[in-house]
Design an enzyme around this catalytic site. Structure first.
Site, PDB file in Angstrom:
ATOM      1  N   ARG A 138       1.739  47.950 -43.158  1.00  0.00           N
ATOM      2  CA  ARG A 138       2.815  47.460 -43.749  1.00  0.00           C
ATOM      3  C   ARG A 138       4.230  48.232 -43.176  1.00  0.00           C
ATOM      4  NH1 ARG A 138       4.106  50.080 -48.066  1.00  0.00           N
ATOM      5  NH2 ARG A 138       2.152  50.095 -48.868  1.00  0.00           N
ATOM      6  N   TYR A 160      20.628  26.156 -46.980  1.00  0.00           N
ATOM      7  CA  TYR A 160      19.284  25.820 -47.015  1.00  0.00           C
ATOM      8  C   TYR A 160      18.820  25.818 -48.588  1.00  0.00           C
ATOM      9  CZ  TYR A 160      14.334  25.813 -46.810  1.00  0.00           C
ATOM     10  OH  TYR A 160      13.140  25.348 -46.821  1.00  0.00           O
ATOM     11  N   ASP A 189      22.471  32.874 -40.853  1.00  0.00           N
ATOM     12  CA  ASP A 189      21.342  32.415 -40.766  1.00  0.00           C
ATOM     13  C   ASP A 189      21.339  31.383 -39.757  1.00  0.00           C
ATOM     14  OD1 ASP A 189      19.076  30.337 -40.841  1.00  0.00           O
ATOM     15  OD2 ASP A 189      19.019  30.187 -43.006  1.00  0.00           O
ATOM     16  N   LYS A 195      10.519  27.461 -37.719  1.00  0.00           N
ATOM     17  CA  LYS A 195      11.294  26.283 -36.997  1.00  0.00           C
ATOM     18  C   LYS A 195      11.167  26.466 -35.624  1.00  0.00           C
ATOM     19  CE  LYS A 195      11.978  25.596 -41.457  1.00  0.00           C
ATOM     20  NZ  LYS A 195      13.092  25.912 -42.388  1.00  0.00           N
TER      21      LYS A 195
HETATM   22  C1  PLP Z   1      13.343  26.490 -43.474  1.00  0.00           C
HETATM   23  C2  PLP Z   1      14.559  27.398 -43.603  1.00  0.00           C
HETATM   24  C3  PLP Z   1      14.625  28.546 -44.287  1.00  0.00           C
HETATM   25  C4  PLP Z   1      13.501  29.142 -45.117  1.00  0.00           C
HETATM   26  O1  PLP Z   1      12.615  29.417 -44.193  1.00  0.00           O
HETATM   27  P1  PLP Z   1      10.769  29.576 -44.566  1.00  0.00           P
HETATM   28  O2  PLP Z   1      10.233  29.925 -43.137  1.00  0.00           O
HETATM   29  O3  PLP Z   1      10.545  27.811 -44.924  1.00  0.00           O
HETATM   30  O4  PLP Z   1      10.584  30.142 -45.696  1.00  0.00           O
HETATM   31  C5  PLP Z   1      15.962  29.259 -44.524  1.00  0.00           C
HETATM   32  N1  PLP Z   1      17.087  28.723 -43.565  1.00  0.00           N
HETATM   33  C6  PLP Z   1      16.883  27.634 -42.897  1.00  0.00           C
HETATM   34  C7  PLP Z   1      18.201  27.176 -42.315  1.00  0.00           C
HETATM   35  C8  PLP Z   1      15.640  27.039 -42.861  1.00  0.00           C
HETATM   36  O5  PLP Z   1      15.793  25.678 -42.263  1.00  0.00           O
END
Ligand code: PLP
Length: 376
Positions: free
Chosen positions: A45, A97, A169, A194
Site C-alpha cells: 500500500r 464530470y 482534470d 480513458k
Molecule cells: C471518467 C472520468 C472521471 C472518473 O474516472 P474513473 O476512472 O471512471 O473513476 C473523471 N474525470 C473525467 C473527465 C472523466 O472522463
C-alpha cells in the site's frame, strides 16, 4: 527528450533488477527487510515497484515532481479533496464530470467541504466566486460534453494572487497534448481509464503534483486511505502509455475529418469541436494545448432521432466512457447526464438530441460511411 520518446523512456524505463524492458508485475504485498527498518519497499500500500514505475512515468510526462496511482479516477479525485478540511470552500467548473459533481454534492458536502460550480470560461465569474475560505479552483478543459475551454494560465494567475491551489482534470487532453503544470497548475489528475489506458481494459486514476510538498501530503493520504492501483493494472497502464503518442495523433486526424463531415451534413445541427476556428474557445485552447482531442458532440433534431442514430451505427459502440481504440457513441441526456434535472440540463446546453462521440482508431472512411448510413 521529445514527448513520444518520453512516453517510452520516461520514468523508470526498464527494470533496475533484471533489465527487463517491460517493468515486471511485482505481484507482492510485502517485502523482506534486511534488518528492522532496513528496506527498499515495506508494504505494497505504501509502495510497490510496478506501481512506482507508473507513478514516476506519469510525473515525468506531465512535467511534475511526484506521481500517484489509484484504483480509479474517482479515487484519485477523492484523495485530492482529502487535502482540504471541513469549512474549506472549492470552486469547480460548472459542467465537471458527473461523478465529480456527485462526490462533491453527495459525499464531501457531508464532511463540510463547500463547493461553488461556475462557468470557468468566464474569468469574472471565477473571481466573483472566491470567498474568504476558498482554498482551490478545480478546472476541466475541454469539458464534457460541450467541450468548453477554460484559460488555464489566466485562472492560474487568479489562483496565485489569492493563494489558492489550482487543480486540473486533464483526462480529455492527455499529457500528450496539454501539460497544465507548465501553465501554473499545482495538481493534475487523470481518469487513466480513458486515453492513458486506451484499450477499454483497465479502470485507474493518476495524480501529479508540481511540487514536492503537496506530493508528500498526497503520499500520506494515499497511504493512509489506501485507494491504490494494483500491480497488474499498473503494468497495463504503462503498456497503454507507450503508444499514447501515435494513438492521439491518429485520433486527432480522424476527429478533424469527422467533425468536418458532421458540419456539412443536413441532419446535423450544432457541432461542438474545439478544433473549429468558430468555437469560442479555439484561440485559448490552441495556445495552451497542442491538439484538439478526439471528442465531438453534435445535435440532431430530437431524442428520437438520436436514438435511431445510435441503433443504426455499426462501428461506433454504444457505451459510456471515452478515449479507447474503439469509437464510442452516447446520448448525454439519457446516459452520463441523466441525473441532472431536464431544465438545468437544457440551461447548460445539453439538449435532448445531443450526441457525443469519442473517435477511435478504426479507418476513418469506415467511420464516415457508418455515420452517413446512420444519419440517412
Ligand atoms: C471518467 C472520468 C472521471 C472518473 O474516472 P474513473 O476512472 O471512471 O473513476 C473523471 N474525470 C473525467 C473527465 C472523466 O472522463
Amino acid at each position: 527528450m521529445k514527448k513520444k520518446t518520453r512516453l517510452i523512456h520516461g520514468g523508470v524505463s526498464r527494470d533496475p533488477y533484471t533489465g527487463a524492458v517491460s517493468i515486471p508485475i511485482y505481484q507482492a504485498s510485502t517485502f523482506k527487510q534486511d534488518g528492522v527498518g532496513n528496506f527498499k519497499y515495506e508494504y505494497a500500500r505504501t509502495g510497490n515497484p510496478t506501481r512506482e514505475a507508473l507513478e514516476k512515468l506519469i510525473a515525468d510526462i506531465e512535467g511534475g515532481k511526484r506521481g500517484f496511482a489509484f484504483g480509479s479516477g474517482m479515487a484519485a479525485i477523492t484523495a485530492v479533496v482529502q487535502l482540504f478540511s471541513s469549512g474549506d470552500h472549492l470552486i469547480l467548473t460548472d459542467d465537471v464530470y458527473g461523478g465529480t459533481f456527485r462526490v462533491m454534492t453527495k459525499v464531501f458536502n457531508r464532511f463540510g467541504i463547500d463547493v461553488t460550480f461556475v462557468d470557468t470560461t468566464d474569468l469574472n465569474k471565477v473571481k466573483e466566486a472566491i470567498l474568504p475560505n476558498t482554498k482551490a479552483i478545480y478546472i476541466e478543459t475541454p469539458t464534457n460534453p460541450l467541450l468548453k475551454i477554460t484559460d488555464l494560465q489566466a485562472v492560474s494567475t487568479i489562483a496565485k494572487e489569492q493563494n489558492l491551489m489550482l487543480i486540473v482534470d486533464n483526462t480529455f487532453s492527455t499529457p500528450y497534448w496539454q501539460n497544465p503544470i507548465s501553465l501554473g497548475a499545482d495538481i493534475v489528475l487523470h481518469s487513466a481509464t480513458k486515453y492513458l489506458g486506451g484499450h477499454s481494459d483497465v479502470v485507474a486514476g493518476l495524480l501529479v503534483t508540481a511540487d514536492e510538498k503537496i506530493g508528500e501530503e498526497l503520499h500520506f493520504i494515499q497511504n493512509s486511505t489506501g485507494g491504490v492501483l494494483g500491480p497488474q493494472d499498473s503494468w497495463l497502464l504503462m503498456r497503454g502509455i507507450k503508444t499514447l503518442g501515435i494513438r492521439m495523433e491518429e485520433i486527432e486526424a480522424n476527429t478533424k475529418v469527422i467533425a468536418e463531415f458532421l458540419t456539412g451534413h443536413s441532419a446535423v445541427g450544432k457541432v461542438f469541436y474545439p478544433g473549429f476556428e468558430s468555437h469560442p474557445g479555439y484561440e485559448v485552447h490552441k495556445r495552451q494545448a497542442e491538439g484538439f482531442g478526439g471528442m465531438i458532440s453534435f445535435t440532431v433534431e430530437s431524442e428520437e432521432k438520436a436514438l435511431t442514430l445510435l441503433n443504426k451505427v455499426q462501428y461506433f459502440t454504444l457505451a459510456e466512457s471515452l478515449g479507447a481504440v474503439e469509437s464510442l457513441i452516447s446520448i448525454p441526456a439519457l446516459m452520463t447526464h441523466a441525473s441532472i434535472p431536464r431544465e438545468r440540463r437544457i440551461e447548460l446546453g445539453i439538449e435532448d438530441g445531443l450526441v457525443r462521440i469519442s473517435v477511435g482508431l478504426e479507418d476513418v472512411e469506415d467511420l464516415l460511411e457508418d455515420l452517413e448510413n446512420a444519419l440517412a
